[in-house]
Design an enzyme around this catalytic site. Structure first.
Site, PDB file in Angstrom:
ATOM      1  N   LYS A  65       0.712  -1.308  -0.005  1.00  0.00           N
ATOM      2  CA  LYS A  65       0.011  -0.074   0.168  1.00  0.00           C
ATOM      3  C   LYS A  65       0.749   1.185   0.125  1.00  0.00           C
ATOM      4  O   LYS A  65       0.332   2.173  -0.601  1.00  0.00           O
ATOM      5  CB  LYS A  65      -1.031   0.165   1.164  1.00  0.00           C
ATOM      6  CG  LYS A  65      -1.946  -1.113   1.076  1.00  0.00           C
ATOM      7  CD  LYS A  65      -3.120  -0.810   2.111  1.00  0.00           C
ATOM      8  CE  LYS A  65      -4.240  -1.731   1.845  1.00  0.00           C
ATOM      9  NZ  LYS A  65      -5.333  -1.738   2.792  1.00  0.00           N
ATOM     10  N   LYS A 114      -5.709  -9.312  -6.294  1.00  0.00           N
ATOM     11  CA  LYS A 114      -6.850  -9.736  -5.483  1.00  0.00           C
ATOM     12  C   LYS A 114      -8.043  -8.835  -5.852  1.00  0.00           C
ATOM     13  O   LYS A 114      -7.671  -7.464  -5.995  1.00  0.00           O
ATOM     14  CB  LYS A 114      -6.575  -9.975  -4.163  1.00  0.00           C
ATOM     15  CG  LYS A 114      -6.547  -8.950  -3.252  1.00  0.00           C
ATOM     16  CD  LYS A 114      -6.693  -9.037  -1.909  1.00  0.00           C
ATOM     17  CE  LYS A 114      -6.924  -7.717  -1.021  1.00  0.00           C
ATOM     18  NZ  LYS A 114      -7.157  -7.804   0.209  1.00  0.00           N
ATOM     19  N   LYS A 154     -11.792  -3.930  -2.321  1.00  0.00           N
ATOM     20  CA  LYS A 154     -12.964  -2.815  -2.246  1.00  0.00           C
ATOM     21  C   LYS A 154     -12.335  -1.317  -2.620  1.00  0.00           C
ATOM     22  O   LYS A 154     -13.094  -0.751  -3.174  1.00  0.00           O
ATOM     23  CB  LYS A 154     -13.308  -2.620  -0.694  1.00  0.00           C
ATOM     24  CG  LYS A 154     -14.081  -3.828  -0.187  1.00  0.00           C
ATOM     25  CD  LYS A 154     -14.862  -3.463   1.240  1.00  0.00           C
ATOM     26  CE  LYS A 154     -14.506  -4.453   2.325  1.00  0.00           C
ATOM     27  NZ  LYS A 154     -13.630  -4.129   3.503  1.00  0.00           N
TER      28      LYS A 154
HETATM   29  P1  AMP Z   1     -11.091  -6.045   3.754  1.00  0.00           P
HETATM   30  O1  AMP Z   1     -11.842  -6.021   2.513  1.00  0.00           O
HETATM   31  O2  AMP Z   1      -9.708  -5.898   3.510  1.00  0.00           O
HETATM   32  O3  AMP Z   1     -11.586  -5.392   4.827  1.00  0.00           O
HETATM   33  O4  AMP Z   1     -11.118  -7.735   4.033  1.00  0.00           O
HETATM   34  C1  AMP Z   1     -12.192  -8.442   4.809  1.00  0.00           C
HETATM   35  C2  AMP Z   1     -12.094  -9.781   4.864  1.00  0.00           C
HETATM   36  O5  AMP Z   1     -12.302 -10.199   3.695  1.00  0.00           O
HETATM   37  C3  AMP Z   1     -10.538 -10.321   5.198  1.00  0.00           C
HETATM   38  O6  AMP Z   1     -10.682 -11.579   5.933  1.00  0.00           O
HETATM   39  C4  AMP Z   1     -10.025 -10.635   4.013  1.00  0.00           C
HETATM   40  O7  AMP Z   1      -9.013 -11.599   4.166  1.00  0.00           O
HETATM   41  C5  AMP Z   1     -11.179 -10.898   2.892  1.00  0.00           C
HETATM   42  N1  AMP Z   1     -10.879 -10.935   1.533  1.00  0.00           N
HETATM   43  C6  AMP Z   1     -10.709  -9.442   1.131  1.00  0.00           C
HETATM   44  N2  AMP Z   1     -10.623  -9.610  -0.019  1.00  0.00           N
HETATM   45  C7  AMP Z   1     -10.537 -11.020  -0.557  1.00  0.00           C
HETATM   46  C8  AMP Z   1     -10.361 -11.773  -1.707  1.00  0.00           C
HETATM   47  N3  AMP Z   1     -10.226 -10.924  -3.086  1.00  0.00           N
HETATM   48  N4  AMP Z   1     -10.459 -12.943  -1.755  1.00  0.00           N
HETATM   49  C9  AMP Z   1     -10.852 -13.646  -0.475  1.00  0.00           C
HETATM   50  N5  AMP Z   1     -10.798 -13.043   0.656  1.00  0.00           N
HETATM   51  C10 AMP Z   1     -10.871 -11.772   0.748  1.00  0.00           C
END
Ligand code: AMP
Ligand code: TRP
Length: 364
Positions: free
Chosen positions: A145, A227, A230
């Site tokens: 990041k 990946k 959001k």
């Molecule tokens: P975040 O969107 O970073 O707040 O992630 C929230 C949860 O979703 C965390 O446990 C991440 O590991 C999981 N996560 C986020 N993006 C992915 C993705 N592309 N594939 C699988 N898990 C994800």
């Protein structure tokens, strides 16, 4: 389709809980600590299908199995990158609504907003005094990041310390996350051990629970090297849990594939097509090779439309429930307020114990 029948359609998957090694041995008295599960999600945008299959679906299963579970919408984490205040506030509501619409049930778990429990920031400071700069600087998410930033916010650097505080405040033993979070859980384990060694046994060992199936990390639809995220500026890179059917069709049509027209599963050589197959596999519970053989008569162009159909059908109950919930923000607020009260009473006990052990309190 009712939500429960839609959930039973999913694959029976293996979850691995990887005990994370650390520099100091775990003292015996913390082994056998009461199992408690904690996880968090950032309210930075609408939840996508990667969040769902990587994390939220497991949260629901754990909650339904009667585990002691605590989930937090981690707004303090989201401001490590600049957020527009009105949008952030709207996203907190939307994120909570999508969790509830995905089956998170505030009667079976504690669901709360991180900033409502001030102990997170307080414990984070104590842990920041135990963490070292080289260790934080090596964490891959920070490196990724910060690489393109001219001026790196301090919050982005110490974010994993706040994440450790989130977990430790509840003396959580298990943390279900996507595999991108493994190193952060490793840091929490390390800080727990450091605290225990310095001040006496306080925190139990922490285990990350990660998906063992090959799709622990869903890829972006626009750049299969990254990946699904959001915070990707291109909304076509992800399928939101609440996308309208025509938006899903559009995103699937625009998904990056390659010049081979057959539907074959090659996660390394054909990453874009593999992501589409993964999506169908996750939604239907069918293994990838079965998805391929069932679609051997069509080319990837037509397959994209089938992927869209499966996604629309799978997400329909979530979208409908979400649309119902967001019409009643006061209900969502009361769910979060109630969760904060319950979270606070647990957090307060840990914080009193920490203050006493660290000596930041007057002796009676
Ligand atoms: P975040 O969107 O970073 O707040 O992630 C929230 C949860 O979703 C965390 O446990 C991440 O590991 C999981 N996560 C986020 N993006 C992915 C993705 N592309 N594939 C699988 N898990 C994800
Ligand atoms: N850092 C996690 C992410 O970006 C979110 C998070 C914050 C979290 N605190 C947590 C996850 C505690 C598990 C436990 O996805």
């Amino acid at each position: 389709m009712h939500r429960s029948s839609f959930c039973t359609k999913f694959l029976k998957r293996k979850l691995s809980s990887s005990s994370i090694s650390s520099s100091k041995p775990i003292p015996n008295e913390t082994i056998g600590a009461k199992k408690r599960i904690f996880s968090g999600i950032q309210p930075t945008g609408s939840l996508h299908i990667g969040n769902y299959f990587g994390a939220v679906r497991r949260w629901k299963e754990l909650q339904d199995e009667g585990e002691d579970v605590i989930f937090s919408v981690v707004d303090l984490h989201s401001i490590t990158l600049r957020q527009e205040p009105k949008e952030l506030s709207r996203n907190i509501l939307n994120c909570t609504a999508s969790l509830l619409a995905s089956g998170i049930n505030a009667e079976k778990c504690i669901l709360f907003l991180q900033s409502s429990v001030s102990r997170h920031a307080e414990l984070s400071w104590v842990l920041a005094c135990l963490a070292t700069m080289p260790r934080l600087g090596h964490l891959p998410q920070y490196k990724e990041k910060s690489v393109s930033m001219k001026e790196i916010p301090l919050g982005l650097f110490i974010y994993p310390v706040l994440q450790s505080a989130d977990i430790m405040l509840y003396k959580a033993t298990h943390v279900p996350v996507g595999e991108d979070q493994l190193q952060h859980i490793q840091l929490a384990q390390h800080l727990g051990n450091t605290f225990n060694a310095r001040y006496g046994h306080t925190f139990p060992p922490i285990k990350a629970m990660v998906e063992e199936s090959g799709v622990a990390r869903l890829r972006s639809l626009r750049n299969p090297e990254k990946k699904m995220s959001k915070s990707d500026p291109d909304p076509k890179s992800r399928i939101s849990l609440v996308d309208e059917p025509k938006v899903i069709v559009e995103k699937c049509k625009k998904a990056i594939t390659d010049f081979t027209s057959e539907v074959t599963y090659d996660p390394e050589g054909r990453r874009g097509v593999a992501t589409l197959i993964d999506l169908v596999s996750l939604c239907t519970g069918k293994p990838p090779h079965q998805v391929c053989s069932e679609n051997s008569d069509i080319d990837t162009g037509k397959f994209k439309l089938r992927v869209a159909d499966v996604l629309i059908e799978t997400l329909k109950p979530i979208r409908e429930e979400y649309n119902r919930l967001v019409k009643d923000p006061s209900h969502i607020k009361s769910v979060l307020d109630n969760g904060a009260e319950r979270a606070h009473s647990i957090a307060d006990k840990t914080w009193s114990e920490v203050r006493k052990k660290v000596g930041i309190t007057l002796q009676k």
